[in-house]
Design a protein around this motif. Structure first.
Motif, PDB file in Angstrom:
ATOM      1  N   ASP A 113      -2.138   3.188   7.880  1.00 24.50           N
ATOM      2  CA  ASP A 113      -2.287   2.837   6.472  1.00 24.50           C
ATOM      3  C   ASP A 113      -1.224   3.615   5.701  1.00 24.50           C
ATOM      4  O   ASP A 113      -1.245   4.859   5.716  1.00 24.50           O
ATOM      5  CB  ASP A 113      -3.685   3.222   5.987  1.00 24.50           C
ATOM      6  CG  ASP A 113      -3.961   2.740   4.568  1.00 24.50           C
ATOM      7  OD1 ASP A 113      -2.996   2.534   3.797  1.00 24.50           O
ATOM      8  OD2 ASP A 113      -5.142   2.611   4.219  1.00 24.50           O
TER       9      ASP A 113
ATOM     10  N   GLU B 109      -0.978   4.454   2.793  1.00 26.92           N
ATOM     11  CA  GLU B 109      -1.524   5.416   1.841  1.00 26.92           C
ATOM     12  C   GLU B 109      -1.566   6.826   2.425  1.00 26.92           C
ATOM     13  O   GLU B 109      -1.557   7.812   1.683  1.00 26.92           O
ATOM     14  CB  GLU B 109      -2.921   4.976   1.399  1.00 26.92           C
ATOM     15  CG  GLU B 109      -2.926   3.766   0.473  1.00 26.92           C
ATOM     16  CD  GLU B 109      -4.283   3.510  -0.140  1.00 26.92           C
ATOM     17  OE1 GLU B 109      -5.282   4.109   0.338  1.00 26.92           O
ATOM     18  OE2 GLU B 109      -4.351   2.723  -1.104  1.00 26.92           O
TER      19      GLU B 109
ATOM     20  N   ARG C 156       0.807  -1.223   0.000  1.00 28.36           N
ATOM     21  CA  ARG C 156       0.000   0.000   0.000  1.00 28.36           C
ATOM     22  C   ARG C 156       0.844   1.279   0.000  1.00 28.36           C
ATOM     23  O   ARG C 156       0.321   2.367   0.231  1.00 28.36           O
ATOM     24  CB  ARG C 156      -0.949   0.003   1.199  1.00 28.36           C
ATOM     25  CG  ARG C 156      -2.001  -1.095   1.120  1.00 28.36           C
ATOM     26  CD  ARG C 156      -2.880  -1.127   2.344  1.00 28.36           C
ATOM     27  NE  ARG C 156      -3.730   0.053   2.454  1.00 28.36           N
ATOM     28  CZ  ARG C 156      -4.884   0.218   1.817  1.00 28.36           C
ATOM     29  NH1 ARG C 156      -5.319  -0.731   0.992  1.00 28.36           N
ATOM     30  NH2 ARG C 156      -5.614   1.299   1.992  1.00 28.36           N
TER      31      ARG C 156
ATOM     32  N   PRO D  94       2.462   4.562  -1.277  1.00 32.78           N
ATOM     33  CA  PRO D  94       2.116   5.481  -2.372  1.00 32.78           C
ATOM     34  C   PRO D  94       3.226   5.541  -3.418  1.00 32.78           C
ATOM     35  O   PRO D  94       4.390   5.211  -3.146  1.00 32.78           O
ATOM     36  CB  PRO D  94       1.968   6.829  -1.655  1.00 32.78           C
ATOM     37  CG  PRO D  94       1.882   6.528  -0.207  1.00 32.78           C
ATOM     38  CD  PRO D  94       2.629   5.256   0.004  1.00 32.78           C
TER      39      PRO D  94
END
Length: 226
Positions: A87, A89, A24, A26
């Motif tokens: 997370d 992200e 996950r 980016p």
């Protein structure tokens, strides 16, 4: 794509959480997983999922985090727990202002989901944040472990703590050098597995002890300089 941000993940037995985390990341963010003596195959899992793996045999959060900083090459370095409580992200929330030149150090203020933050750890964090505000004037509400800063500037801070006080030492030295320090909200999830720090009373007390020592040293230096 050349990484603009190297993300340091201090890691001790996080094989369960690593696949989800590393998948996950980016765009423009590269993972550096610092294995701090795992026995569950964390390093092998990290490699399979494309991370750069660094081995740091000296135990301690600061030892692992600093080893990752020394291994980084991207202009900006971020730090993130490897237990699934964040997370990845959301890393753009902390790295973005640094990349844009709008801040020198960005800390992620944890917004906890149900069951993610034990009461004893939350109380300890609140007390430490209050001491930081009192001693530094910084309007911080959390000493968030998800954070980002310029790599060369971080190296220039010459951080020395190799235990739980490493995140606080970053803030104190950055403040002393008049860095622009910002806080942004990031969701905080229940971690995968059992925590070595905030999930245990003993770990929390150790972290509080390390950070209280640093605050006392900073207060003593400030008094001596007056």
């Amino acid at each position: 794509m050349t990484a603009r941000v190297d993300v340091v993940f201090p890691c001790l037995d996080e094989a369960q959480a690593l696949p989800w985390i590393l998948d996950r990341l980016p765009d423009g963010h590269r993972a550096i997983v610092v294995d701090n003596g795992s026995t569950d195959g964390s390093a092998e899992v990290a490699r399979r999922h494309g991370a750069t793996v660094v081995h740091e045999p000296r135990r301690g959060f600061g030892s692992a985090a600093h080893a990752g900083l020394l291994a980084a090459t991207a202009p900006v370095v971020a730090f993130c727990d490897a237990d699934g409580s964040f997370d990845p992200e959301h890393l753009v929330l902390v790295s973005g202002p640094v990349l844009e030149g709008a801040a020198d150090l960005v800390l992620g203020r944890r917004i906890p989901e149900r069951g993610s933050w034990p009461v004893h750890a939350r109380i300890a964090n609140r007390a430490l944040a209050g001491l930081i505000r009192l001693r530094t004037g910084l309007a911080l509400r959390d000493l968030g472990p998800m954070r980002a800063a310029d790599r060369l500037a971080l190296l220039g801070l010459d951080l020395q703590d190799r235990r739980s006080g490493y995140p606080l030492e970053q803030v104190l030295r950055a403040r002393a050098d008049d860095w622009r320090i910002r806080e942004v909200d990031v969701p905080y999830r229940p971690r995968v597995g059992r925590s070595k720090v905030t999930g245990t009373l003993r770990g929390t007390l150790t972290a509080v002890s390390d950070m209280s020592r640093l605050l006392a040293e900073q207060h003593d230096r400030a008094g001596a300089a007056r």
